[in-house]
Design a protein around this motif. Structure first.
Motif, short mmCIF file in Angstrom:
data_model
loop_
_atom_site.label_atom_id
_atom_site.label_comp_id
_atom_site.label_asym_id
_atom_site.label_seq_id
_atom_site.Cartn_x
_atom_site.Cartn_y
_atom_site.Cartn_z
N ASP A 1 -17.10 15.32 9.06
CA ASP A 1 -16.97 13.90 9.37
C ASP A 1 -16.34 13.81 10.76
N ALA A 2 -17.14 13.41 11.76
CA ALA A 2 -16.66 13.40 13.15
C ALA A 2 -15.42 12.53 13.32
N ALA A 3 -15.41 11.36 12.67
CA ALA A 3 -14.26 10.44 12.81
C ALA A 3 -13.00 11.06 12.21
N LYS A 4 -13.15 11.73 11.07
CA LYS A 4 -11.99 12.35 10.44
C LYS A 4 -11.46 13.50 11.28
N TRP B 1 -26.44 21.94 8.40
CA TRP B 1 -27.63 21.43 9.10
C TRP B 1 -28.91 21.91 8.42
N THR B 2 -28.82 22.26 7.13
CA THR B 2 -30.00 22.72 6.41
C THR B 2 -31.11 21.69 6.47
N ASN B 3 -30.76 20.43 6.24
CA ASN B 3 -31.69 19.33 6.42
C ASN B 3 -31.37 18.61 7.71
N LYS B 4 -32.34 17.88 8.22
CA LYS B 4 -32.18 17.17 9.49
C LYS B 4 -31.02 16.19 9.41
N SER B 5 -30.17 16.20 10.44
CA SER B 5 -29.02 15.30 10.50
C SER B 5 -28.75 14.92 11.95
N ALA B 6 -28.93 13.63 12.27
CA ALA B 6 -28.68 13.17 13.64
C ALA B 6 -27.21 13.30 14.01
N ASP B 7 -26.31 13.08 13.04
CA ASP B 7 -24.88 13.17 13.31
C ASP B 7 -24.48 14.58 13.73
N ILE B 8 -25.00 15.59 13.01
CA ILE B 8 -24.67 16.97 13.35
C ILE B 8 -25.31 17.36 14.68
N ALA B 9 -26.54 16.90 14.92
CA ALA B 9 -27.19 17.18 16.20
C ALA B 9 -26.39 16.60 17.36
N GLN B 10 -25.87 15.39 17.18
CA GLN B 10 -25.05 14.77 18.22
C GLN B 10 -23.75 15.54 18.41
N ALA B 11 -23.17 15.99 17.31
CA ALA B 11 -21.93 16.77 17.40
C ALA B 11 -22.16 18.07 18.16
N LEU B 12 -23.27 18.75 17.87
CA LEU B 12 -23.60 19.98 18.60
C LEU B 12 -23.76 19.69 20.09
N GLU C 1 -3.21 18.02 14.26
CA GLU C 1 -3.58 18.98 13.21
C GLU C 1 -4.50 20.07 13.80
N LYS C 2 -4.46 21.24 13.19
CA LYS C 2 -5.38 22.32 13.56
C LYS C 2 -6.64 22.20 12.71
N VAL C 3 -7.79 22.30 13.38
CA VAL C 3 -9.07 22.04 12.70
C VAL C 3 -10.06 23.14 13.05
N PHE C 4 -10.79 23.63 12.03
CA PHE C 4 -11.85 24.62 12.22
C PHE C 4 -13.15 24.01 11.70
N VAL C 5 -14.18 24.00 12.55
CA VAL C 5 -15.47 23.42 12.17
C VAL C 5 -16.54 24.50 12.20
N ASP C 6 -17.26 24.62 11.10
CA ASP C 6 -18.34 25.60 10.94
C ASP C 6 -19.67 24.86 10.92
N PHE C 7 -20.47 25.01 12.00
CA PHE C 7 -21.81 24.44 12.05
C PHE C 7 -22.77 25.50 11.52
N THR C 8 -23.41 25.23 10.40
CA THR C 8 -24.18 26.25 9.70
C THR C 8 -25.42 25.64 9.06
N ALA C 9 -26.23 26.48 8.42
CA ALA C 9 -27.39 26.03 7.65
C ALA C 9 -27.82 27.14 6.72
N LYS C 10 -28.46 26.77 5.63
CA LYS C 10 -28.92 27.77 4.66
C LYS C 10 -30.00 28.67 5.24
N TRP C 11 -30.75 28.14 6.25
CA TRP C 11 -31.83 28.93 6.83
C TRP C 11 -31.38 29.82 7.99
#
Length: 635
Positions: free
Chosen positions: A531-534, A586-597, A543-553
């Protein structure tokens, strides 16, 4: 009653004909720009100053102007009507963008921008009194034409003994803060020499050469510099920066402005106030594009080589190389086949790159490996890999480039198969990015075509090179191989195992796509859905934050999860440093994750981002993870 209706109708008609829009509320809008007002307190208290944010949202490609509008335009302004005893101070603007329109440079805002004001509250105010405030905002909205507009925002705040914090303030303030220039304590000097402005900036703690692709200085004072002329930025290799800027007006009493550093992951802006200096240094000029493109192409080439080691493609190409080296047809045919394979690889890479850039131009938020987000494409890959698996076990025999009996098929069919082998090899290996490849593809996000395609050409050459060399020099490969025999059948059956695992993996990807399962890793770490806002709010709170951008494929992603992210060492690091962990699936298409990347300068995965808890500073971890690498970056 009829008279009152008539008066109101006349009022709105005059308002419409005036060409300006007003709103008697804390939010106002035209069809080009909207303005929303936020305060840090919902109530007033004596001596407690109020911070006011105005958020501007620009629609449909319209833009407004900064404090210095550049060669044309009008600055965005705010005019206050305040209760008696209240005073406004410290007006701040978001960092500007540079626009080029018909040989004119403009500095302004597109999409979202903020204006911040502090209102000084008197030491004595009566409790229970409702105080009225009014802010008139004016701007010039430009696209193909320019239209002056204004909006008036009225709001009221009751006074009380204790101020009440606004519920909307924290999130909006966190978002706004990232748009304002940073204010470092750097030594900054300026000097006028003829028609040139010379600048020296000393910031030893900052490496300006570290992934910076463009540096630009914009003064607060308008009509001083030649905005269209090239700024010659020099760097001493340690932390000192110089600038030579052509002047339109050399009568300057003082100099201040913002320094924009555009990097691979983001743009940072620094507010600087310059003192007068003499005999300023001129350092060797930075050449961003030539140096950057050459290095990026080398990284793309290396990334292409590494793609050959993907478990779903390595066994197939190995069998093909052995068959090519030990084939019964002549050397000429082997070389033709290897070159056609090369053309198939290049064509496939260019086709995917072209589709990718076209879809992004249509507003689609997608990235590298987007085809694996389609269940239909995954289904086709399952069929192809299942056939390959059966062929390696000699259960079925088809005349195709993966079969060992290449001597039995015609040379014409052989050439077609070689080309298609290269074409499909790219489709199979494209879902993931390895070391170097992610940065190289991310570099192309905002680059023109003459930069975009050379990077993909370097990537395709690296990917095709091992097979091409084997085809051009089969005798060299043959020296390292034993004589043909039973070992070939054994090797094929061994290599059928990773192909079978690939089929299982693709079934798992398809299952997750269809069912949209939302799970967490089998560990004690609480992985939260991205959640980008969170994330922004947590970072703003230190706070310390770790973000994992991943996909099943993504095979690389899955390997990193198994080796590093599910390890006891990582769990210990998360507990020790109290890290908030987020998974962007990002297994399925997501505009939010694409924008975050895209905000990190990437359009492919895996991507691992760690916020260290000091302001909004973050680091991007390597694409191949181990517990030791995680410990190095986090601990």
């Amino acid at each position: 009653m009829a008279k009152k209706v008539y008066i109101w109708a006349l009022f709105w008609a005059l308002l419409f004909l005036s060409g300006e829009a007003f709103a008697l509320a804390a939010k106002g809008s035209t069809n080009k720009v909207s303005a929303s007002l936020y305060t840090n307190y919902e109530t007033l208290s004596a001596g407690k100053d109020i911070e006011v944010l105005v958020r501007f949202d620009m629609f449909d490609g319209w833009h407004t102007y900064w404090l210095n509008p550049g060669d044309a335009g009008l600055e965005t302004q705010i005019k206050w009507r305040l209760p008696k005893g209240f005073e406004e101070t410290n007006i701040e603007y978001s960092a500007p963008q540079k626009f080029l329109f018909e040989e004119m440079v403009q500095y302004g805002f597109s999409n979202v921008a903020y204006l911040k004001t502090k209102i000084v509250v008197p030491q004595k105010i009566k409790n229970g009194v409702l105080q009225k405030f009014s802010a008139t905002l004016s701007w010039l909205a430009c696209k193909d034409v320019c239209v002056p507009e204004s909006v008036r925002l009225d709001f009221e705040l009751p006074s009380s003994s204790e101020p009440k914090i606004s519920s909307d303030w924290a999130q909006e303030s966190s978002t706004a803060q990232k748009t304002f220039p940073l204010k470092p304590q750097w030594s900054a000097l300026y000097e006028i020499k003829g028609n040139k402005l010379l600048l020296n900036i000393d910031a030893q703690e900052f490496d300006f050469s570290d992934k910076v692709t463009q540096i630009l200085f914009i003064p607060y004072q308008k009509d001083k510099i030649s905005n269209l002329a090239e700024q010659k930025i020099g760097f001493d290799g340690i932390g000192k920066l110089s600038a030579e800027i052509l002047l339109d007006d050399n009568e300057i009493e003082n100099m201040s402005g913002v320094l924009l550093l555009t990097g691979e992951n983001s743009t940072r802006t620094y507010e600087l106030n310059f003192a007068k200096g003499q005999n300023l240094q001129i350092y060797e000029q930075i050449n961003y594009d030539e140096f950057g493109l050459l290095m990026i192409m080398l990284m793309a080439f290396a990334g292409g080589l590494i793609l050959n080691l993907m478990p779903c493609i390595f066994p197939i190409l190995t069998i093909k190389v052995i068959a090519l080296a030990q084939g019964s047809y002549n050397r000429y045919k082997a070389r033709i086949e290897s070159l056609l394979y090369f053309l198939g690889v290049v064509f496939s890479f260019f086709l995917i790159a072209t589709i990718l850039i076209w879809l992004r131009s249509q507003g689609e938020q997608i990235g590298w490996g987007f085809q694996l987000q389609s269940p239909v494409f995954v289904g086709v890959m399952i069929i192809i890999f299942s056939i390959i698996f059966l062929m390696l076990l000699d259960i079925v025999s088809l005349k195709n480039p993966f079969a060992n009996k290449v001597g039995r098929i015609s040379f014409k069919r052989q050439k077609i198969n070689a080309f298609m082998t290269g074409f499909f090899a790219v489709l199979i290996a494209s879902p993931c990015t390895g070391p170097f490849m992610g940065i190289a593809i991310g570099y192309t996000l905002s680059k023109p075509i003459y930069v975009y395609y050379p990077v993909f050409l370097a990537l395709s050459v690296g990917y095709a090179l091992p097979f091409v060399l084997a085809g051009l020099f089969p005798k060299f490969v043959h020296k390292f191989l034993p004589k043909p025999g039973k070992w070939m059948d054994i090797l094929k059956k061994i290599f059928s195992i990773p192909v079978l695992l690939t089929v299982v993996w693709l079934f798992w990807v398809l299952f997750n796509q269809v069912n949209e399962r939302k799970g967490v890793l089998p560990s004690e770490i609480l992985w939260q859905k991205y959640d980008a806002a969170k994330v922004e709010q947590l970072v703003a709170n230190g706070e310390k934050v770790f973000v994992d951008f991943t996909a099943k494929w993504c095979i690389t992603c899955l390997a990193n999860e198994k080796i590093a992210l599910q390890s006891e060492e990582f769990e210990a690091l998360v507990k020790k440093h109290k890290i908030q962990t987020f998974k962007a699936d990002w297994t399925n298409k997501s505009a939010d994750i694409a924008q975050a990347l895209a905000s990190y300068g990437r359009n492919s995965i895996p991507l691992y981002v760690y916020y260290k808890g000091d302001d909004d500073n973050f680091v991007v971890l390597p694409q191949l993870l181990t517990p030791q690498i995680l410990k190095k970056y986090i601990d």
